[in-house]
Design a protein around this motif. Structure first.
Motif, mmCIF file in Angstrom:
data_model
loop_
_atom_site.group_PDB
_atom_site.id
_atom_site.type_symbol
_atom_site.label_atom_id
_atom_site.label_comp_id
_atom_site.label_asym_id
_atom_site.label_seq_id
_atom_site.Cartn_x
_atom_site.Cartn_y
_atom_site.Cartn_z
ATOM 1 N N GLU A 44 7.186 1.466 -2.708
ATOM 2 C CA GLU A 44 8.225 1.454 -1.679
ATOM 3 C C GLU A 44 7.741 0.754 -0.412
ATOM 4 O O GLU A 44 6.535 0.695 -0.139
ATOM 5 N N ARG A 45 8.692 0.207 0.341
ATOM 6 C CA ARG A 45 8.379 -0.421 1.624
ATOM 7 C C ARG A 45 9.346 0.087 2.675
ATOM 8 O O ARG A 45 10.525 0.329 2.389
ATOM 9 N N ARG A 46 8.845 0.235 3.875
ATOM 10 C CA ARG A 46 9.686 0.656 4.997
ATOM 11 C C ARG A 46 10.158 -0.572 5.769
ATOM 12 O O ARG A 46 9.666 -1.680 5.557
ATOM 13 N N GLY A 47 11.114 -0.361 6.646
ATOM 14 C CA GLY A 47 11.699 -1.467 7.403
ATOM 15 C C GLY A 47 10.765 -1.983 8.481
ATOM 16 O O GLY A 47 9.605 -2.294 8.224
ATOM 17 N N ALA A 48 11.259 -2.055 9.701
ATOM 18 C CA ALA A 48 10.457 -2.553 10.818
ATOM 19 C C ALA A 48 9.264 -1.645 11.057
ATOM 20 O O ALA A 48 9.188 -0.524 10.554
ATOM 21 N N LEU A 49 8.304 -2.129 11.829
ATOM 22 C CA LEU A 49 7.083 -1.394 12.128
ATOM 23 C C LEU A 49 7.403 0.009 12.643
ATOM 24 O O LEU A 49 8.212 0.166 13.558
ATOM 25 N N LEU A 50 6.782 1.020 12.015
ATOM 26 C CA LEU A 50 6.935 2.431 12.360
ATOM 27 C C LEU A 50 8.340 2.966 12.103
ATOM 28 O O LEU A 50 8.684 4.067 12.523
ATOM 29 N N SER A 51 9.169 2.191 11.400
ATOM 30 C CA SER A 51 10.522 2.657 11.103
ATOM 31 C C SER A 51 10.472 3.752 10.042
ATOM 32 O O SER A 51 9.734 3.649 9.068
ATOM 33 N N PRO A 52 11.266 4.844 10.210
ATOM 34 C CA PRO A 52 11.287 5.899 9.193
ATOM 35 C C PRO A 52 12.143 5.529 7.983
ATOM 36 O O PRO A 52 12.115 6.214 6.967
ATOM 37 N N TRP A 53 12.929 4.445 8.083
ATOM 38 C CA TRP A 53 13.858 4.086 7.028
ATOM 39 C C TRP A 53 13.164 3.261 5.954
ATOM 40 O O TRP A 53 12.355 2.390 6.240
ATOM 41 N N ILE A 54 13.507 3.542 4.714
ATOM 42 C CA ILE A 54 12.909 2.845 3.572
ATOM 43 C C ILE A 54 13.838 1.720 3.160
ATOM 44 O O ILE A 54 15.005 1.940 2.819
ATOM 45 N N SER A 55 13.326 0.481 3.197
ATOM 46 C CA SER A 55 14.144 -0.681 2.845
ATOM 47 C C SER A 55 14.010 -1.039 1.369
ATOM 48 O O SER A 55 14.862 -1.737 0.829
ATOM 49 N N GLU A 56 12.959 -0.592 0.707
ATOM 50 C CA GLU A 56 12.700 -0.915 -0.697
ATOM 51 C C GLU A 56 12.158 0.327 -1.391
ATOM 52 O O GLU A 56 11.146 0.880 -0.973
ATOM 53 N N ARG A 57 12.855 0.797 -2.433
ATOM 54 C CA ARG A 57 12.465 2.032 -3.122
ATOM 55 C C ARG A 57 11.365 1.845 -4.148
ATOM 56 O O ARG A 57 10.778 2.808 -4.616
ATOM 57 N N GLY A 58 11.086 0.600 -4.509
ATOM 58 C CA GLY A 58 10.012 0.327 -5.473
ATOM 59 C C GLY A 58 10.535 0.024 -6.867
ATOM 60 O O GLY A 58 11.690 0.271 -7.198
ATOM 61 N N LYS A 59 9.642 -0.503 -7.694
ATOM 62 C CA LYS A 59 9.996 -0.910 -9.047
ATOM 63 C C LYS A 59 8.867 -0.571 -10.011
ATOM 64 O O LYS A 59 7.709 -0.447 -9.616
ATOM 65 N N LEU A 60 9.253 -0.428 -11.302
ATOM 66 C CA LEU A 60 8.282 -0.253 -12.385
ATOM 67 C C LEU A 60 8.514 -1.321 -13.441
ATOM 68 O O LEU A 60 9.631 -1.455 -13.959
ATOM 69 N N GLN A 61 7.493 -2.113 -13.744
ATOM 70 C CA GLN A 61 7.519 -2.964 -14.921
ATOM 71 C C GLN A 61 7.057 -2.080 -16.080
ATOM 72 O O GLN A 61 5.898 -1.717 -16.183
ATOM 73 N N LEU A 62 8.007 -1.706 -16.946
ATOM 74 C CA LEU A 62 7.781 -0.612 -17.876
ATOM 75 C C LEU A 62 6.625 -0.867 -18.830
ATOM 76 O O LEU A 62 5.822 0.032 -19.095
#
Length: 381
Positions: free
Chosen positions: A223-241
């Motif tokens: 996962e990745r968050r938005g702007a620096l120190l932002s509490p909001w998650i912009s990317e939930r992540g992925k799995l290459q199965l």
């Protein structure tokens, strides 16, 4: 009924015992075109034009095999005399047809897969040593690399998520958690993957379903968050199965902090499951089994998943299994098959800390069968 000669031939060819039948219809088979002759190297050949069996009940240790009907054509067995007793060296058969073939017994499998089906009340399993590196290196799950489909779960009266409907799409062998949904009363939850593990962000906080022992792991985009120190998650992540599953199997168990959380174990006991997955073409190799799936464009090797409660077991069904160059290797025996076409159902059942399996081949055909008791050579493909 099986005659003494027939029973002796079956024992020699398969190394199994005929279980007791009902005395009327069980353990029946017929042989056509039987021939016996010596070979130049001191072995003898047993040739059978056709061997047809019906209502067989066979046992080998803890495993039990039931055969509704099987017809084997063009069978040749190589037999050598050792210490005055006949010993099977190898068997070849041109083709075989079968129906009502059912194999069942205790499941011996990589610890992480067994852990995924543990019952809700089962204690956390004890640590075990990782599998030998030579076996781990052979792990390949290429059909997952291009798999697609959808898995759906229904969590009933879940303490943390209420009644929840979970939908996880799989596209091109990838799970994108931005597309996964967890719907329930009130604000919906979101799934994702962080460096700590796979999680659900519920209204009352983050719940880790599966915790990683360490990061980074193969096949994971965290996962990745938005702007620096932002509490909001912009990317939930992925799995290459494929990459993720292979890396998890190679890890083995015994890495502190990894595995299903206690919350996840409780949820599995209340989670029903359904799914439809189209596997891709390619080689699979796992725990002494290997082969090459083919026929994706024709809709073969499509899996239907079903479970009333994942914590108690799950059933996978393939109406059109198509495998080429299939092989199974044991400690002192090796079985190969050029082609295998079948209707398959695999049921995994959790019984406390143990698991059992039921493999049911409703009907099918196999060609180019070879069996020998020598140690298998490494596959060079």
């Amino acid at each position: 009924m099986a005659t003494p000669l027939a029973s002796s031939i079956l024992q020699l060819l398969l190394g199994v015992d005929l279980a007791a039948s009902d005395g009327t219809a069980g353990n029946r088979f017929a042989i056509e075109g039987l021939a016996w002759g010596p070979e130049k190297d001191g072995t003898a050949s047993l040739r059978i034009d056709q061997l047809e069996a019906a209502s067989l009940h066979l046992t080998s240790g803890e495993l039990k095999l039931e055969i509704g009907r099987v017809a084997v054509r063009g069978l040749v067995a190589q037999i050598r005399s050792e210490a005055g007793a006949p010993q099977l060296v190898g068997v070849e058969a041109r083709e075989a047809e079968f129906s009502g073939l059912k194999l069942h017994g205790p499941l011996r499998m990589p610890p992480r897969l067994r852990e995924a089906w543990a019952t809700a009340h089962a204690p956390a399993p004890a640590a075990e040593a990782p599998a030998p590196q030579a076996q781990a290196d052979a792990t390949s799950l290429a059909p997952l690399g291009t798999a697609h489909g959808t898995i759906r779960g229904k969590i009933t009266d879940a303490h943390l998520l209420f009644d929840a409907d979970v939908t996880v799409p799989l596209r091109g062998g990838q799970i994108d958690f931005n597309d996964a949904t967890v719907e329930h009363v009130g604000p919906d939850s979101r799934m994702g993957v962080s460096r700590l593990g796979i999680y659900v962000d519920a209204p009352d906080g983050r719940i880790y379903i599966y915790q990683f022992a360490s990061a980074p792991l193969a096949g994971v985009t965290f996962e990745r968050r938005g702007a620096l120190l932002s509490p909001w998650i912009s990317e939930r992540g992925k799995l290459q199965l494929q990459a993720f599953a292979e890396s998890m199997l190679r890890c083995g168990r015994g890495q502190g902090g990894s595995g299903l959380t206690e919350q996840a174990r409780l949820l599995l006991g209340r989670t029903s499951l359904s799914g439809d997955l189209q596997l891709g073409d390619g080689v699979f190799a796992l725990s002494g089994l290997q082969g090459r799936l083919e026929g994706r464009d024709a809709g073969r090797n499509r899996i239907g998943l079903h479970s009333e409660a994942v914590g108690r077991g799950v059933t996978a069904q393939i109406d059109s299994l198509s495998v080429r160059d299939a092989a199974a290797a044991g400690k002192s025996a090796h079985l190969r098959c050029d082609t295998l076409q079948a209707k398959l159902s695999l049921q995994l059942v959790s019984e406390g800390a143990e698991m059992r399996f039921v493999l049911d081949l409703g009907s099918g055909t196999a060609a180019g069968l070879r069996f020998d008791r020598s140690a298998p050579q490494p596959d060079k493909r």
